[in-house]
Write a protein that holds these residues in place. Structure first.
Motif, mmCIF file in Angstrom:
data_model
loop_
_atom_site.group_PDB
_atom_site.id
_atom_site.type_symbol
_atom_site.label_atom_id
_atom_site.label_comp_id
_atom_site.label_asym_id
_atom_site.label_seq_id
_atom_site.Cartn_x
_atom_site.Cartn_y
_atom_site.Cartn_z
ATOM 1 N N UNK A 156 0.830 -1.204 0.000
ATOM 2 C CA UNK A 156 0.000 0.000 0.000
ATOM 3 C C UNK A 156 0.866 1.257 0.000
ATOM 4 N N UNK A 157 1.886 1.264 0.844
ATOM 5 C CA UNK A 157 2.773 2.429 0.919
ATOM 6 C C UNK A 157 3.425 2.704 -0.431
ATOM 7 N N UNK A 158 3.798 1.620 -1.124
ATOM 8 C CA UNK A 158 4.434 1.764 -2.431
ATOM 9 C C UNK A 158 3.417 2.237 -3.472
ATOM 10 N N UNK A 159 2.290 1.537 -3.572
ATOM 11 C CA UNK A 159 1.304 1.827 -4.615
ATOM 12 C C UNK A 159 0.658 3.198 -4.456
ATOM 13 N N UNK A 160 0.526 3.664 -3.213
ATOM 14 C CA UNK A 160 -0.129 4.948 -2.972
ATOM 15 C C UNK A 160 0.857 6.114 -2.909
ATOM 16 N N UNK A 161 2.133 5.837 -3.167
ATOM 17 C CA UNK A 161 3.113 6.900 -3.282
ATOM 18 C C UNK A 161 3.592 7.511 -1.981
ATOM 19 N N UNK A 162 3.357 6.827 -0.859
ATOM 20 C CA UNK A 162 3.868 7.344 0.420
ATOM 21 C C UNK A 162 5.385 7.186 0.497
ATOM 22 N N UNK A 163 5.920 6.244 -0.272
ATOM 23 C CA UNK A 163 7.362 6.045 -0.399
ATOM 24 C C UNK A 163 7.666 5.923 -1.891
ATOM 25 N N UNK A 164 8.930 5.958 -2.246
ATOM 26 C CA UNK A 164 9.305 5.952 -3.665
ATOM 27 C C UNK A 164 9.376 4.551 -4.264
ATOM 28 N N UNK A 165 9.325 3.522 -3.441
ATOM 29 C CA UNK A 165 9.401 2.152 -3.943
ATOM 30 C C UNK A 165 9.742 1.198 -2.823
ATOM 31 N N UNK A 166 9.846 -0.078 -3.168
ATOM 32 C CA UNK A 166 10.175 -1.103 -2.166
ATOM 33 C C UNK A 166 11.529 -0.843 -1.528
ATOM 34 N N UNK A 167 12.436 -0.198 -2.266
ATOM 35 C CA UNK A 167 13.783 0.047 -1.724
ATOM 36 C C UNK A 167 13.943 1.464 -1.186
ATOM 37 N N UNK A 168 12.832 2.157 -0.939
ATOM 38 C CA UNK A 168 12.922 3.457 -0.285
ATOM 39 C C UNK A 168 13.655 3.272 1.046
ATOM 40 N N UNK A 169 14.648 4.111 1.344
ATOM 41 C CA UNK A 169 15.434 3.929 2.578
ATOM 42 C C UNK A 169 14.637 4.031 3.876
ATOM 43 N N UNK A 170 13.387 4.476 3.810
ATOM 44 C CA UNK A 170 12.552 4.497 5.014
ATOM 45 C C UNK A 170 11.810 3.180 5.218
ATOM 46 N N UNK A 204 -7.216 3.853 14.268
ATOM 47 C CA UNK A 204 -7.318 4.382 12.918
ATOM 48 C C UNK A 204 -6.465 3.617 11.913
ATOM 49 N N UNK A 205 -6.435 4.135 10.701
ATOM 50 C CA UNK A 205 -5.639 3.541 9.634
ATOM 51 C C UNK A 205 -4.155 3.746 9.918
ATOM 52 N N UNK A 206 -3.352 2.739 9.635
ATOM 53 C CA UNK A 206 -1.924 2.839 9.936
ATOM 54 C C UNK A 206 -1.272 4.006 9.202
ATOM 55 N N UNK A 207 -1.829 4.378 8.049
ATOM 56 C CA UNK A 207 -1.235 5.478 7.280
ATOM 57 C C UNK A 207 -1.488 6.834 7.927
ATOM 58 N N UNK A 255 14.326 9.813 8.669
ATOM 59 C CA UNK A 255 13.938 9.513 10.026
ATOM 60 C C UNK A 255 12.902 8.395 9.965
ATOM 61 N N UNK A 256 12.328 8.042 11.096
ATOM 62 C CA UNK A 256 11.380 6.935 11.136
ATOM 63 C C UNK A 256 10.118 7.257 10.350
ATOM 64 N N UNK A 257 9.610 6.264 9.652
ATOM 65 C CA UNK A 257 8.476 6.478 8.757
ATOM 66 C C UNK A 257 7.177 6.699 9.515
ATOM 67 N N UNK A 258 7.105 6.191 10.741
ATOM 68 C CA UNK A 258 5.880 6.333 11.536
ATOM 69 C C UNK A 258 6.181 7.022 12.867
ATOM 70 N N UNK A 259 5.167 7.723 13.374
ATOM 71 C CA UNK A 259 5.317 8.470 14.627
ATOM 72 C C UNK A 259 4.938 7.634 15.845
ATOM 73 N N UNK A 260 4.227 6.527 15.634
ATOM 74 C CA UNK A 260 3.667 5.737 16.730
ATOM 75 C C UNK A 260 4.549 4.522 16.985
#
Length: 560
Positions: free
Chosen positions: A280-294, A492-495, A479-484
């Motif tokens: 989901x993170x990849x397909x919805x553009x929250x990261x640049x791809x599977x190898x995004x450093x985050x 809520x939704x993980x995103x 930095x870390x991809x999530x705040x929680x």
């Protein structure tokens, strides 16, 4: 973090998997042979949780003189891709392991079909025409038994005929399944006549269009282990309920008795481990791809600058347990920080530049200073760093009105420029708005590092870069991809919990030796952290990713 650093380095006691293997060797089970397998589904990239499984399966096999098969679970052609197959193989090898054999569940489709025929002939499987909704409604509840399918008592001959016609593509997708005939009142609901084959008109990346029926994972798993004569089939805890079916199939088919064992999967703070969520993170553009450093993928960690040694050390430290727990991601960061401190090349890079003009240094002169590549490595050697009249220092290394014990630069105060000279700040130049834009300093000619005869001791040492020789670079501070901390318990939704500040892109100024960096070069930007060259970099545009800071600053921020 200090408690992590204090953890004993003494040899750990055997984990429960090793205890089982040693007992099997002692009793001569499987003639003392040890053969494990790593069975990824090629529907995504591997992540740090898979790294734990890889280290366990390959590690125990190596320890006891055995081997490990790499077997791709390609029983669902809809979600699989050769891109994932290649990425998985690259990740396993990058972590430092090599498989004995490379197999695919699809290698055994003929065998598995024959096993299904065998179960039908023994009256232990039947073709069901119920819909998925009907099957679910008849399955019962954990406290109430299920109800037999109206098709459960078909004759062996009718089931054989229908299953053959399923294979030949005579029925629509979803209209028929093959179910094991076990017990609709079984306490373990997985044993209530589970589906073992379904119809799927989908092109398979290896077998093409040969098959339109595919085995379920639960059916393919144990039999594939048995065909390969796997001695210790190691899974994560969610497969405990599936073990009964694993054993039932092997017993009824009277084949090699592979045995399944379960251990706790890796759960990491500030991280999601679900491949579905990562996709989901990849397909919805929250990261640049599977190898995004985050991303927690192995390819993402590798691109960020993590080393295989640090990941293996992390997996060794967290150990193998029977219960789920939540591991602090700070331990992973500690492991890579410890390893990089030993191997990283030191380079000077200024991230927030403030110009310093050394008024008594000759104009148009560049002097070379020697600086060590790695003080932790006696054989690390030295490099030449150009020094000139104008240099950049970090803006935070100057204060107009410093407090006591501020040992960096202030008007009238002296510091050493690392591997170069002692300088004294004589004047701070401001713009019309009152912002400091330049420092005027003077240097002590007889204070050069390695040949200092000034007799002056200063408490502060600053990194710097010559303005005329400075190399502009793009720096991606991750930095870390999530705040929680615990996303599994978050509402809520993980995103909703994505950290909006997980990436900061800035321009820095580096000493010219960074031109020689490659993607495999591990670098410490002096006083700033550990970095590596990104795969997006070109000779004309150098891009560096921050792997980890020199200290655990997140813990301090989160604590506040």
């Amino acid at each position: 973090m200090s408690e992590i650093a204090k953890e004993s380095t003494e040899e750990k006691s055997l984990n429960f998997i090793e205890q089982i293997i040693e007992e099997d060797i002692r009793t001569g089970k499987h003639e003392g042979r040890v053969l494990t397998r790593f069975p990824p589904e090629p529907n995504g990239y591997l992540h740090i949780g898979h790294a734990k499984s890889i280290c366990l399966n390959f590690g125990v096999a190596q320890k006891y003189g055995g081997g490990t098969n790499l077997r791709f679970d390609d029983t669902n052609p809809v979600t699989e891709d050769t891109e994932y197959v290649e990425s998985i193989k690259n990740d396993v090898q990058w972590l430092g392991f090599q498989w004995v054999n490379e197999f695919y569940a699809s290698d055994y489709f003929d065998n598995l079909y024959a096993f299904a025929i065998d179960l039908i002939k023994k009256g232990l499987a039947y073709v069901d025409e119920s819909t998925s909704e009907q099957i679910a409604s008849l399955k019962g509840t954990p406290t109430e038994p299920g109800t037999n399918s109206p098709y459960r008592d078909r004759s062996v001959e009718e089931n054989l005929d229908l299953f053959e016609r399923m294979k030949n593509g005579e029925f629509p997708e979803g209209s028929r399944t093959l179910r094991a005939k076990i017990d609709m009142a079984a306490p373990n609901m997985i044993m209530r006549d589970p589906i073992i084959y379904r119809i799927k008109f989908a092109h398979h990346h290896r077998t093409g269009d040969k098959w339109c029926i595919y085995p379920m994972y639960d059916f393919a798993h144990g039999q594939s282990d048995s065909i390969e004569q796997i001695t210790h089939s190691i899974c994560t805890l969610e497969f405990i309920p599936h073990r009964d079916l694993y054993d039932w199939c092997i017993d009824k088919l009277e084949i090699f008795p592979s045995k399944q064992y379960e251990f706790a999967r890796l759960n990491l703070t500030y991280t999601v481990m679900s491949k579905r969520k990562l996709l989901q993170l990849v397909n919805e553009g929250h990261v640049t791809g599977w190898d995004d450093p985050r991303m927690p993928t192995i390819s993402g960690l590798r691109r960020r600058g993590y080393t295989p040694e640090s990941i293996r050390e992390f997996c060794d430290r967290i150990g193998i347990a029977r219960r789920d727990n939540l591991i602090d991601v700070s331990l992973l960061e500690f492991c890579v920080r410890e390893h990089l401190n030993k191997i990283a090349q030191r380079r000077m890079v200024v991230l927030d530049p403030l110009k310093v003009v050394i008024t008594n240094f000759p104009e148009d002169t560049v002097e070379l200073c020697l600086s060590e590549n790695n003080p932790e490595d006696p054989n690390g050697g030295m490099r030449e760093v150009p020094f000139s009249r104008e240099v950049y220092i970090e803006r935070e290394d100057f204060m107009e009105n410093p407090p006591k014990k501020f040992f960096r630069l202030a008007v009238g105060q002296m510091v050493r420029l690392k591997s170069a000279y002692i300088i004294r700040c004589d004047e701070a130049i401001k713009d019309e708005a009152g912002n400091i834009i330049e420092l005027r300093c003077s240097y002590l000619e007889n204070s050069k590092s390695g040949n200092d005869t000034s007799g002056i001791n200063v408490k502060g040492t600053l990194h710097w870069v010559s303005v005329s020789e400075a190399l502009p670079i793009e720096i991606r501070q991750y930095d870390r991809l999530f705040k929680v901390e615990d996303l599994a318990s978050a509402e809520g939704d993980f995103k909703d919990h994505i950290n909006p500040n997980s990436l900061e892109v800035i321009t820095g100024y580096a000493e010219p030796s960074l031109k020689e960096a490659t993607v495999d070069t591990k670098i410490q930007f002096v006083r700033k952290g550990y970095f590596c060259l990104d795969t997006d970099a070109t000779p004309d545009k150098l891009i560096f990713n921050r792997t980890v800071g020199l200290k655990d600053t997140w813990g301090k921020v989160a604590g506040k």
